[in-house]
Design a protein around this motif. Structure first.
Motif, mmCIF file in Angstrom:
data_model
loop_
_atom_site.group_PDB
_atom_site.id
_atom_site.type_symbol
_atom_site.label_atom_id
_atom_site.label_comp_id
_atom_site.label_asym_id
_atom_site.label_seq_id
_atom_site.Cartn_x
_atom_site.Cartn_y
_atom_site.Cartn_z
ATOM 1 N N PRO A 1 83.460 78.686 65.609
ATOM 2 C CA PRO A 1 84.155 78.046 66.742
ATOM 3 C C PRO A 1 84.630 79.047 67.791
ATOM 4 C CG PRO A 1 84.937 77.158 64.645
ATOM 5 C CD PRO A 1 84.096 78.354 64.329
ATOM 6 N N LEU A 2 85.036 80.239 67.350
ATOM 7 C CA LEU A 2 85.453 81.253 68.310
ATOM 8 C C LEU A 2 84.280 81.713 69.174
ATOM 9 C CD1 LEU A 2 87.876 83.480 66.201
ATOM 10 C CD2 LEU A 2 88.471 82.067 68.181
ATOM 11 N N LEU A 3 83.113 81.891 68.555
ATOM 12 C CA LEU A 3 81.934 82.266 69.321
ATOM 13 C C LEU A 3 81.539 81.150 70.288
ATOM 14 C CD1 LEU A 3 79.717 84.025 66.611
ATOM 15 C CD2 LEU A 3 80.898 85.085 68.547
ATOM 16 N N GLY A 4 81.693 79.894 69.844
ATOM 17 C CA GLY A 4 81.411 78.773 70.729
ATOM 18 C C GLY A 4 82.320 78.784 71.948
ATOM 19 N N MET A 5 83.610 79.039 71.720
ATOM 20 C CA MET A 5 84.563 79.106 72.828
ATOM 21 C C MET A 5 84.202 80.233 73.790
ATOM 22 S SD MET A 5 87.253 81.179 73.909
ATOM 23 C CE MET A 5 87.847 81.979 72.416
ATOM 24 N N LEU A 6 83.868 81.416 73.243
ATOM 25 C CA LEU A 6 83.514 82.554 74.093
ATOM 26 C C LEU A 6 82.211 82.293 74.848
ATOM 27 C CD1 LEU A 6 84.429 85.526 71.721
ATOM 28 C CD2 LEU A 6 85.625 84.834 73.814
ATOM 29 N N SER A 7 81.312 81.525 74.259
ATOM 30 C CA SER A 7 80.067 81.175 74.932
ATOM 31 C C SER A 7 80.349 80.338 76.180
ATOM 32 C CB SER A 7 79.157 80.407 73.971
ATOM 33 O OG SER A 7 77.918 80.095 74.578
ATOM 34 N N LEU A 8 81.236 79.350 76.061
ATOM 35 C CA LEU A 8 81.606 78.548 77.225
ATOM 36 C C LEU A 8 82.365 79.385 78.250
ATOM 37 C CD1 LEU A 8 81.816 75.900 78.751
ATOM 38 C CD2 LEU A 8 83.787 75.285 77.330
ATOM 39 N N ALA A 9 83.220 80.281 77.792
ATOM 40 C CA ALA A 9 83.960 81.151 78.711
ATOM 41 C C ALA A 9 83.004 82.029 79.509
ATOM 42 C CB ALA A 9 84.951 82.010 77.931
ATOM 43 N N ALA A 10 82.014 82.616 78.831
ATOM 44 C CA ALA A 10 81.046 83.462 79.519
ATOM 45 C C ALA A 10 80.239 82.657 80.528
ATOM 46 C CB ALA A 10 80.121 84.129 78.497
ATOM 47 N N ALA A 11 79.835 81.445 80.146
ATOM 48 C CA ALA A 11 79.080 80.592 81.068
ATOM 49 C C ALA A 11 79.907 80.232 82.294
ATOM 50 C CB ALA A 11 78.631 79.322 80.342
ATOM 51 N N THR A 12 81.187 79.967 82.079
ATOM 52 C CA THR A 12 82.070 79.603 83.188
ATOM 53 C C THR A 12 82.190 80.747 84.191
ATOM 54 O OG1 THR A 12 83.337 78.133 81.734
ATOM 55 C CG2 THR A 12 84.396 78.840 83.768
ATOM 56 N N LEU A 13 82.417 81.947 83.688
ATOM 57 C CA LEU A 13 82.538 83.099 84.584
ATOM 58 C C LEU A 13 81.224 83.397 85.295
ATOM 59 C CD1 LEU A 13 84.728 85.486 82.414
ATOM 60 C CD2 LEU A 13 85.440 84.142 84.394
ATOM 61 N N TRP A 14 80.115 83.260 84.588
ATOM 62 C CA TRP A 14 78.803 83.488 85.201
ATOM 63 C C TRP A 14 78.575 82.485 86.330
ATOM 64 C CZ3 TRP A 14 73.607 83.773 81.984
ATOM 65 C CH2 TRP A 14 72.590 84.259 82.819
ATOM 66 N N GLN A 15 78.909 81.214 86.074
ATOM 67 C CA GLN A 15 78.743 80.187 87.087
ATOM 68 C C GLN A 15 79.576 80.497 88.332
ATOM 69 O OE1 GLN A 15 76.740 77.241 86.873
ATOM 70 N NE2 GLN A 15 77.231 77.156 89.050
ATOM 71 N N LYS A 16 80.802 80.968 88.134
ATOM 72 C CA LYS A 16 81.663 81.269 89.272
ATOM 73 C C LYS A 16 81.167 82.483 90.062
ATOM 74 C CE LYS A 16 85.026 79.638 90.314
ATOM 75 N NZ LYS A 16 85.311 78.504 91.249
ATOM 76 N N GLN A 17 80.397 83.370 89.415
ATOM 77 C CA GLN A 17 79.905 84.567 90.091
ATOM 78 C C GLN A 17 78.589 84.341 90.819
ATOM 79 O OE1 GLN A 17 81.617 87.547 90.296
ATOM 80 N NE2 GLN A 17 83.239 86.329 89.371
ATOM 81 N N LEU A 18 77.932 83.199 90.581
ATOM 82 C CA LEU A 18 76.656 82.940 91.242
ATOM 83 C C LEU A 18 76.856 82.819 92.749
ATOM 84 C CD1 LEU A 18 74.660 80.302 89.128
ATOM 85 C CD2 LEU A 18 74.132 82.720 89.451
ATOM 86 N N PRO A 19 76.003 83.440 93.539
ATOM 87 C CA PRO A 19 76.088 83.231 94.992
ATOM 88 C C PRO A 19 75.695 81.804 95.350
ATOM 89 C CG PRO A 19 74.134 84.521 94.420
ATOM 90 C CD PRO A 19 74.940 84.383 93.157
#
Length: 323
Positions: free
Chosen positions: A169-187
């Motif tokens: 579950p912790l890895l699942g949470m970090l996976s969503l966190a990483a996706a969220t930050l990546w999405q916000k960094q997209l031009p």
């Protein structure tokens, strides 16, 4: 966290921007919390990942006629980047949570690990992107987490699963966190419209779940009413509603704010469980919700203050994003 960039998507209906952000966040809470209720309901009728697979299939089929023309105009590089974000956000997150529960992590504890998302986002942003949060925002995040722990204390238990299973579950949470930050960094040039993005995420995640569940058993749907209702519930409310509103809110606000709002999803989930399964409510849950609300208020207020300090002459849209 740094104030969010304004993301403009030509394919996003302008009406989305007319809805007040707090209303979108309230709808997000209702839809996001429905996923835990749907998982609880479906576990009596089918393997969890089988339901998740078919909900992805259903959403992919339903949305395709509405997004096919737009998808043809999107470059392969943009499709690849957004598909990777979708794998992290949907397949990584849901597989980590559901597999953890299936292998013995108590549901309450898995939900608490999932609710660490705001802190996971903050730590990744600071450690990987070098973004800095003020002490008030950190305080708000910690107070919000304390409220979650207080409100869900009665539902927490330590199971008998091997220690490494609790990392899922912790890895699942970090996976969503990483996706969220990546999405916000997209031009803006590589950002997709809301519906095409949701379709792409469900499509690639469905393939991932097919590989995972296919190695454990059949992918054939189960012919009973409970399975059908589980797929319909999670496809409509949890996927199109929950994930759709999550990405929409991220276009309007910072990742820290959106994630911190999700601190209120556990008490909303308990209200769902009370209404649908006659589970008892308690004053401890109400107190925990109040504490989390204080933490969220601190985060929102501090981000608004930072936005005014950095953009004293910002546009109306930026002001709404900050507040």
């Amino acid at each position: 966290m740094n104030s969010p960039k304004s993301i403009t998507c030509a394919s996003s209906p302008s009406g989305y921007w007319l809805i007040p952000l707090p209303l979108l966040e309230a709808a997000l809470l209702v839809a996001w919390s429905s996923g835990f209720v749907g998982a609880r309901f479906s576990i009596d009728y089918a393997p969890p990942l089988l339901v998740v697979f078919w909900r992805c299939v259903l959403v992919t089929l339903l949305l395709f006629p509405f997004v096919a023309r737009q998808l043809r105009r999107i470059s392969p590089v943009t499709l690849l980047k957004n598909a990777s974000i979708g794998l992290l956000a949907m397949a990584g997150y849901l597989a980590g949570i559901t597999q953890g529960i299936a292998l013995g992590v108590p549901a309450g504890l898995a939900a608490l690990f999932a609710d660490l998302l705001p802190l996971g986002l903050a730590l990744l942003a600071a450690g990987v992107l070098g973004q800095r949060l003020t002490s008030r925002i950190w305080a708000g995040l910690l107070i919000g987490l304390a409220g979650v722990a207080l409100g869900t204390h009665g539902a927490l238990a330590w199971g008998n699963a091997p220690l490494w299973i609790y990392g899922l579950p912790l890895l699942g949470m970090l996976s969503l966190a990483a996706a969220t930050l990546w999405q916000k960094q997209l031009p803006a040039s590589q950002s997709m419209g809301l519906l095409p993005n949701l379709w792409l995420q469900c499509c690639v995640s469905g393939l991932a779940f097919a590989l995972i569940e296919g190695t454990q058993g059949s992918l054939a749907p189960i012919a009973n009413t409970g399975f059908v209702l589980s797929v319909l519930w999670t496809a409509g409310l949890s996927t199109m509603g929950g994930y759709g509103l999550y990405w929409l809110c991220l276009r309007r606000a910072s990742a820290t704010r959106v994630a911190s709002v999700l601190y209120l999803s556990p008490p909303i989930t308990m209200l769902w469980a009370w209404a649908m399964f006659d589970e008892p409510l308690s004053w401890q849950m109400a107190l925990g919700m109040a504490v989390s609300a204080v933490g969220i208020w601190l985060v929102v207020r501090e981000e608004a203050r930072e936005a005014r300090r950095k953009r004293p002459h910002g546009t109306a849209a930026e002001s709404e994003t900050a507040g």
